[in-house]
Each structure stands twice: as structure tokens, then as C-alpha cells.
Write an enzyme that holds these catalytic residues in place. Structure first.
Site, PDB file in Angstrom:
ATOM      1  N   HIS A  68      34.578  34.229  84.703  1.00 53.81           N
ATOM      2  CA  HIS A  68      33.284  34.582  85.310  1.00 53.81           C
ATOM      3  C   HIS A  68      33.002  33.719  86.537  1.00 53.81           C
ATOM      4  O   HIS A  68      32.419  34.200  87.521  1.00 53.81           O
ATOM      5  CB  HIS A  68      32.158  34.418  84.295  1.00 53.81           C
ATOM      6  CG  HIS A  68      32.316  35.273  83.075  1.00 53.81           C
ATOM      7  ND1 HIS A  68      31.539  35.140  81.946  1.00 53.81           N
ATOM      8  CD2 HIS A  68      33.186  36.294  82.809  1.00 53.81           C
ATOM      9  CE1 HIS A  68      31.911  36.022  81.045  1.00 53.81           C
ATOM     10  NE2 HIS A  68      32.910  36.738  81.536  1.00 53.81           N
ATOM     11  N   HIS A  80      31.456  44.982  83.233  1.00 56.20           N
ATOM     12  CA  HIS A  80      31.897  43.633  82.885  1.00 56.20           C
ATOM     13  C   HIS A  80      33.421  43.525  82.888  1.00 56.20           C
ATOM     14  O   HIS A  80      33.982  42.515  83.303  1.00 56.20           O
ATOM     15  CB  HIS A  80      31.376  43.204  81.512  1.00 56.20           C
ATOM     16  CG  HIS A  80      31.726  41.776  81.204  1.00 56.20           C
ATOM     17  ND1 HIS A  80      31.040  40.711  81.747  1.00 56.20           N
ATOM     18  CD2 HIS A  80      32.739  41.234  80.481  1.00 56.20           C
ATOM     19  CE1 HIS A  80      31.597  39.581  81.357  1.00 56.20           C
ATOM     20  NE2 HIS A  80      32.629  39.869  80.589  1.00 56.20           N
ATOM     21  N   ASP A 130      35.585  40.888  85.013  1.00 57.36           N
ATOM     22  CA  ASP A 130      36.695  40.097  84.484  1.00 57.36           C
ATOM     23  C   ASP A 130      37.954  40.267  85.335  1.00 57.36           C
ATOM     24  O   ASP A 130      38.681  39.301  85.605  1.00 57.36           O
ATOM     25  CB  ASP A 130      37.010  40.509  83.042  1.00 57.36           C
ATOM     26  CG  ASP A 130      36.066  39.887  82.029  1.00 57.36           C
ATOM     27  OD1 ASP A 130      35.347  38.927  82.377  1.00 57.36           O
ATOM     28  OD2 ASP A 130      36.041  40.369  80.877  1.00 57.36           O
ATOM     29  N   HIS A 170      42.253  40.734  79.988  1.00 54.84           N
ATOM     30  CA  HIS A 170      42.720  39.505  80.620  1.00 54.84           C
ATOM     31  C   HIS A 170      44.248  39.427  80.669  1.00 54.84           C
ATOM     32  O   HIS A 170      44.828  39.077  81.692  1.00 54.84           O
ATOM     33  CB  HIS A 170      42.178  38.285  79.874  1.00 54.84           C
ATOM     34  CG  HIS A 170      40.687  38.159  79.939  1.00 54.84           C
ATOM     35  ND1 HIS A 170      40.008  38.122  81.136  1.00 54.84           N
ATOM     36  CD2 HIS A 170      39.748  38.075  78.962  1.00 54.84           C
ATOM     37  CE1 HIS A 170      38.713  37.996  80.885  1.00 54.84           C
ATOM     38  NE2 HIS A 170      38.538  37.977  79.578  1.00 54.84           N
TER      39      HIS A 170
END
Length: 318
Positions: free
Chosen positions: A85, A244, A248, A271
Site C-alpha cells: 500500500h 483494491h 495492490d 501478490h
């Protein structure tokens, strides 16, 4: 104007700090952003009892665990977790050089988004440095796949993200966010999107020592009957979830060690896939070129950038 297409490197104008808790450890964390000279890059310093116990550059080669967040470093006592973030905020604001002093093992989760970090940067402002910025320009497609999931880089005249997610819960389902990334676009459409999770996973995560600091103040929580538990609801109508995931992705790709010119697309990514796609791009010298502005101008268009012979420019391998 595509994000970050400036002629010169930048840093913040003065130090600024934030306090919060670690989303996984549940312990207090304080951080301090420090200005840095041109060529420094983004550097994280882990501080314990007043001493720097680890210094890690935010580049692809230093990315460790990517199971629930993005971790820099591989040794637990010398790593820094949940950096995505912060990295997204720095990338979106075009910050090239900064030292992030971290008093703890992970970054503070704040409200689960990038907005608090954006606000901290805006509080002190940025400073342009007298050294040209270099970029990574994608020149041919690079794609990775894992089951039904995939991610790819494509050539593009700007910086663009196209992220799609697909969850079984009807609350989320199949969502996508597509857009050219600018500081303004990031702030308005992505920066406030919070991390999210499912109530059914809470006990398992707690037992494994994760999400100890997670709460309704920093996460969107989905109940077993497919409803948002948070009283205030969602910040972006029904698609805060994909926003979101895009946030990321911005933070994970910031590990390139330089701004990139190209399009990043993903389906059911995360991720790990973001990190793997970036490594696939950077490991193929024929897939990208290093470019810089043709003259000492403050702002230039993506088409004006010219390739440079810079074999020594490989910050992602530092």
C-alpha cells in the site's frame, strides 16, 4: 499525462511520519518518510531499539513471501512486511527516492488503503531533483499463467492497468477495473479502496499468527451470508474489491525499481502473480528497453522518450 512522465527524479520535500498497527502482528508500528538524493531509489530501514537492523531496497530481487502480503527480505528478523500500500502511494505520486524508516516488522495498515500515505506525502510536498529519470518501456508481450489465472505485460503508450477478479461469492462475482494510471486517477479511483477478507477465514488466519491486527477499521469484512459487515458499507459502490486488487498491483509492480511504460493486465491475480510477472519481464532483456526524456524538460509525453544504452541500469537486481 501518463503517471510519472517527468523529466527529472523526485523526492519528498521534508520528513513526515505516521503511526498505526501491523495488520498481521497486531502491534504498534511507527514509520518516518525521509527525503533522499537522486539515485537512492526507495529504501526501507527496519529499526529495533534505535538501531537499523535491516536495510532493504524496494526492488524485484528483494521480494520474499507473497502469500498474504508483499514482504521485502527473506529472513524474518530482517524483513519488512505489507509494503504494497505504501509502494502504491509512492509510485502513484511519482516519488523516485525516499528512505522509509520502519519501527516494527511490517508497515502500519492504517485504514487498509493507500489514502493515509498519499495524505502524508501531500502534507510535506515533493521536490524535483536535478537528475534525469529513467523508465522501463515494455516492447513485447510477456505473459505468465497459473491454472485459470494469468498476468501479462503489453506495449502501450502510457501506463495502464487492466485488472479482473472473479470470486464465487455473489457479493463480488466478476469485476474489472481498467484505466490509464495518473496521480489524479489513482487518488480518485483507487487510493481509498481497502483490503478485504472473509469471516470464514478469520480463525484459520489467527491460528497461523496472521491478521491479528485486522478489524472493521482497516478491512472490508464479508460475512458467511455474503454481506459486508462494515456499518459504513463500501467506499466505491460495489467494486471496491477490484479497485483494491488494482491498488495492490500498482504497489507490487513498483518493485520494478523504476516507473514503467506499458499495460499490465491480470485475471484472478494477486501478490504472487504480480511479483512473478514482473520477474518474468525483467528477466527477458528483449522484452523491455530503458528510456529517458530526450531533453531537460519538466514534463514530456511517452512517445518522446528515447532508448538509452544503459547496461548498468538494473535497479531491480540490486
Amino acid at each position: 499525462m501518463p503517471i510519472g512522465l517527468l523529466g527529472f527524479q523526485t523526492t519528498i520535500a521534508s520528513p513526515v511520519g505516521l503511526d498505526g498497527i501491523g495488520v498481521h502482528s497486531g502491534t504498534p508500528v511507527s514509520i518516518m518518510f525521509h527525503p533522499a538524493e537522486a539515485g537512492t531509489g526507495i529504501v526501507f530501514q527496519r529499526v529495533t531499539d534505535g538501531e537499523v537492523v535491516a536495510e532493504v531496497r524496494a526492488v524485484s530481487s528483494q521480494v520474499g513471501n507473497t502469500d498474504l502480503c508483499t514482504v521485502l527480505g527473506v529472513q524474518p528478523d530482517h524483513s519488512i512486511a505489507t509494503v504494497e500500500h505504501v509502494m502504491a502511494a509512492l509510485y502513484a505520486m511519482g516519488i523516485d527516492n525516499i528512505v522509509v524508516e520502519v519501527h516494527g516488522a511490517e508497515m502500519p495498515i492504517m485504514d487498509g488503503s493507500s489514502e493515509p500515505f498519499i495524505e502524508a506525502i501531500e502534507q510535506v510536498g515533493t521536490k524535483t531533483l536535478g537528475v534525469k529519470r529513467r523508465y522501463i518501456r515494455v516492447v513485447k508481450p510477456v505473459r505468465i499463467e497459473s491454472g485459470a489465472s494469468w498476468s501479462e505485460f503489453l506495449p502501450y503508450d502510457g501506463t495502464r492497468f487492466e485488472v479482473e477478479i472473479d470470486f464465487e461469492t455473489p457479493l463480488i462475482g466478476r469485476q474489472s477495473w481498467k484505466g490509464d494510471l495518473t496521480a489524479q486517477t489513482f487518488k480518485a479511483e483507487l487510493s481509498r479502496a481497502r483490503t478485504f477478507g472473509f469471516m470464514r477465514d478469520v480463525e484459520r488466519l489467527w491460528a497461523a499468527g496472521y491478521a491479528l491486527g485486522s478489524s472493521l477499521e482497516n478491512s472490508v469484512v464479508i460475512s458467511d451470508d455474503h454481506a459486508v459487515i462494515n456499518i459504513e458499507g463500501l467506499r466505491y459502490k460495489g467494486d471496491e474489491f477490484v479497485r483494491h486488487k488494482t491498488l495492490d498491483a500498482v504497489g507490487d509492480l513498483a518493485m520494478a525499481g523504476a516507473q514503467f511504460i506499458g499495460c499490465y493486465r491480470s485475471y484472478r491475480g494477486g501478490h504472487r502473480m504480480n511479483a512473478q510477472a514482473l520477474k518474468a519481464l525483467l528477466s527477458d532483456p528483449t522484452a523491455y528497453e530503458v528510456v529517458e526524456p530526450p531533453a531537460a524538460r519538466q514534463r514530456v509525453g511517452a512517445r518522446e522518450f528515447v532508448a538509452v544504452n544503459a547496461p548498468e541500469f538494473a535497479p531491480w537486481s540490486a
